[in-house]
Enzyme design. Structure first.
Site, short mmCIF file in Angstrom:
data_model
loop_
_atom_site.label_atom_id
_atom_site.label_comp_id
_atom_site.label_asym_id
_atom_site.label_seq_id
_atom_site.Cartn_x
_atom_site.Cartn_y
_atom_site.Cartn_z
N LYS A 138 29.79 38.53 51.44
CA LYS A 138 29.82 39.16 50.04
C LYS A 138 30.03 38.74 48.55
O LYS A 138 31.31 37.76 48.91
CB LYS A 138 30.56 40.42 49.83
CG LYS A 138 32.42 40.19 50.36
CD LYS A 138 33.23 39.69 49.63
CE LYS A 138 33.24 39.80 48.43
NZ LYS A 138 34.53 38.41 47.85
N TYR A 223 34.86 45.57 45.84
CA TYR A 223 36.16 46.35 47.39
C TYR A 223 35.79 47.79 46.58
O TYR A 223 35.82 48.53 47.84
CB TYR A 223 37.34 45.74 47.47
CG TYR A 223 37.20 44.63 47.91
CD1 TYR A 223 37.42 44.79 49.43
CD2 TYR A 223 36.72 43.11 47.36
CE1 TYR A 223 36.97 42.88 50.35
CE2 TYR A 223 37.07 42.36 48.39
CZ TYR A 223 36.81 42.14 50.19
OH TYR A 223 37.03 41.21 51.01
P1 NAD Z 1 36.41 28.38 48.82
O1 NAD Z 1 35.62 27.69 47.11
O2 NAD Z 1 37.33 27.88 49.82
O3 NAD Z 1 34.64 27.39 49.52
C1 NAD Z 1 33.54 27.08 49.13
C2 NAD Z 1 32.41 26.09 50.02
O4 NAD Z 1 31.46 25.73 49.41
C3 NAD Z 1 33.05 24.97 49.77
O5 NAD Z 1 33.14 24.03 51.21
C4 NAD Z 1 32.35 24.08 49.21
O6 NAD Z 1 32.80 22.30 50.13
C5 NAD Z 1 30.81 24.87 49.95
N1 NAD Z 1 30.29 24.29 48.61
C6 NAD Z 1 28.66 24.00 48.75
N2 NAD Z 1 28.04 24.22 47.96
C7 NAD Z 1 28.86 23.57 47.12
C8 NAD Z 1 29.10 23.92 45.38
N3 NAD Z 1 27.39 24.24 45.37
N4 NAD Z 1 29.53 24.60 44.87
C9 NAD Z 1 30.79 24.75 45.38
N5 NAD Z 1 30.90 24.59 46.64
C10 NAD Z 1 29.94 24.62 47.09
O7 NAD Z 1 35.16 29.68 48.18
P2 NAD Z 1 35.59 30.50 49.23
O8 NAD Z 1 36.73 31.29 49.24
O9 NAD Z 1 35.38 30.22 51.06
O10 NAD Z 1 34.39 32.17 48.95
C11 NAD Z 1 32.67 31.82 49.54
C12 NAD Z 1 32.61 32.94 49.93
O11 NAD Z 1 32.92 33.59 50.49
C13 NAD Z 1 32.46 33.64 48.57
O12 NAD Z 1 30.90 34.85 48.83
C14 NAD Z 1 33.10 35.05 48.49
O13 NAD Z 1 33.18 35.82 47.60
C15 NAD Z 1 32.83 34.83 49.97
N6 NAD Z 1 35.32 35.18 50.48
C16 NAD Z 1 34.77 36.22 51.80
C17 NAD Z 1 36.22 37.10 51.60
C18 NAD Z 1 36.38 37.71 52.14
O14 NAD Z 1 37.36 38.86 52.51
N7 NAD Z 1 35.02 38.69 52.86
C19 NAD Z 1 36.93 36.76 51.24
C20 NAD Z 1 37.07 35.19 50.95
C21 NAD Z 1 35.63 34.58 50.82
#
Ligand code: NAD
Length: 372
Positions: A138, A223
């Site tokens: 999401k 949320y």
């Molecule tokens: P994050 O920044 O920790 O991780 C993102 C990953 O994507 C990294 O490994 C990064 O290297 C990679 N990536 C690939 N292409 C990229 C680019 N062009 N720019 C930046 N990063 C790139 O982020 P996250 O917290 O893991 O979030 C990722 C997704 O998960 C989002 O959509 C976020 O909303 C979702 N999320 C959901 C929950 C939940 O509880 N459901 C919690 C946190 C995050």
């Protein structure tokens, strides 16, 4: 205690997603031994090995029906680490250029897209074209038009599209939904959702309009949008919204810091919600009807979720959300199981359509009607 409620309060979902019974009196816990699971297992590749991807991978270690078997990442060193940590064979490792070749890999059933929001649409469609099921984090897209394209592409490719709504499998949340459905709260009149935290590093992708699609609303406000719908059990038909910004440097044009929004529902209930990147300890749901109320605080964090209703405290033990989510999603994908609250692409599209309306209402200052 109402007997059905008594029964349901004893019905606990185990970490394996298999329900078992326990007595309320913890000195006398009687758990039926869990049966060894012998059914089908969903073989999953994670795309995006960041913070949340890591959390899902760790949670999948104790999942019975879903197993991490592959990775897709742009960083070779991360792939190496994950291979060692999760025992992933070389043939199941891909990067963002070559992952279409997953099409020819029978060892992968589904790809879990856990990258920044702005990448979800293109990546989901590519995975669908490769003939694999998609679980997408999401918000599923940047807006409703993108979400619709993703839903259509997955339908066309005959693969399932699910959105990572982990709260849809959380036992205390589900117990409130049961009480509402069975009339224990009476006619539903009002929902309040507070969703927010103070965001740090101003250079992160969450504050970049192109990658995030907006600000707090896309990340955390969603949320309350989604929660209003599953708590009330209806989709809103009008929206009003007001935006405030205290730091226009950190929260640039198109990146919302704080938005308050209100919904009207077809059955007459209303909702009042707050989405923010500028306040901590905001994670609370409250719903009231003419016979009772329910409250969750915290409502959507990683847990333990805490809550009570006019019937009493909600006493389910904490379960790792992502473990249960992956077990249940495997059941949906492999066995056509129907979740209590939908987690499919249409469900994600509805949230995007509402978020589009919230942004429009905040911009114009006018009430926006939503047609379904
Ligand atoms: P994050 O920044 O920790 O991780 C993102 C990953 O994507 C990294 O490994 C990064 O290297 C990679 N990536 C690939 N292409 C990229 C680019 N062009 N720019 C930046 N990063 C790139 O982020 P996250 O917290 O893991 O979030 C990722 C997704 O998960 C989002 O959509 C976020 O909303 C979702 N999320 C959901 C929950 C939940 O509880 N459901 C919690 C946190 C995050």
């Amino acid at each position: 205690m109402n007997s059905r409620r008594g029964f349901l309060q004893k019905l606990v979902v185990s970490a394996a997603g298999i329900p078992f019974l326990s007595w309320d009196d913890s000195s006398q816990i009687i758990n039926f031994p869990e049966k060894k699971y012998e059914g089908p297992v969903l073989k999953v590749a994670i795309m995006g090995l960041g913070g949340y991807g890591t959390m899902v991978a760790e949670a999948m270690k104790t999942s019975t029906r879903a197993k991490l078997v592959g990775v897709i990442s742009g960083t070779p060193s991360k792939i190496k680490n994950w291979q060692a940590k999760y025992n992933i064979p070389e043939k199941n490792c891909y990067n963002y250029e070559n992952f279409d070749a997953i099409k020819n890999n029978p060892d992968i059933d589904a790809v879990y897209v856990i990258t920044p929001n702005g990448l979800h649409k293109e990546q989901t469609i590519r995975v669908a074209k490769a003939g694999k099921h998609v679980i997408c984090e999401k918000p599923m897209a940047l807006n409703a038009a993108e979400a619709k394209e993703m839903v259509d592409a997955c339908k066309k490719a005959n693969v399932k599209l699910l959105v990572g709504y982990r709260m849809h499998f959380e036992p205390k949340t589900l117990e409130i939904i049961r009480q509402r459905k069975e009339g224990e709260l009476g006619k539903i009149l009002f929902f309040q959702g507070l969703s927010g935290f103070r965001i740090g590093d101003p250079t992160q992708w969450r504050l970049n309009k192109k990658l995030a699609g907006g600000g707090a609303m896309m990340d955390i406000g969603i949320y309350s949008v989604n929660g209003a719908r599953y708590m009330i059990g209806e989709d809103p038909v009008w929206v009003t919204a007001q935006e405030t910004k205290t730091d226009p440097v950190k929260f640039k044009e198109g990146v919302d810091e704080t938005i308050q929004f209100q919904f009207g529902f077809p059955g007459g209930a209303t909702a009042s919600c707050l989405s923010t990147y500028n306040m901590n300890n905001l994670d609370r749901f409250f719903i009231t009807g003419d016979k009772g109320f329910a409250e969750l605080y915290p409502a959507t964090g990683y847990g333990p979720i805490k809550g009570r209703t006019s019937n009493g405290e909600l006493e389910y033990p904490h379960v790792t959300h992502q473990t249960v989510q992956m077990d249940e999603m495997a059941g949906i994908i492999l066995e056509g199981k129907q979740p209590i609250v939908p987690v499919d692409g249409e469900e994600g599209w509805k949230d995007m359509k509402i978020i589009d309306a919230i942004y429009l209402a905040a911009k114009t200052g006018k009430r926006v009607d939503i047609k379904w």
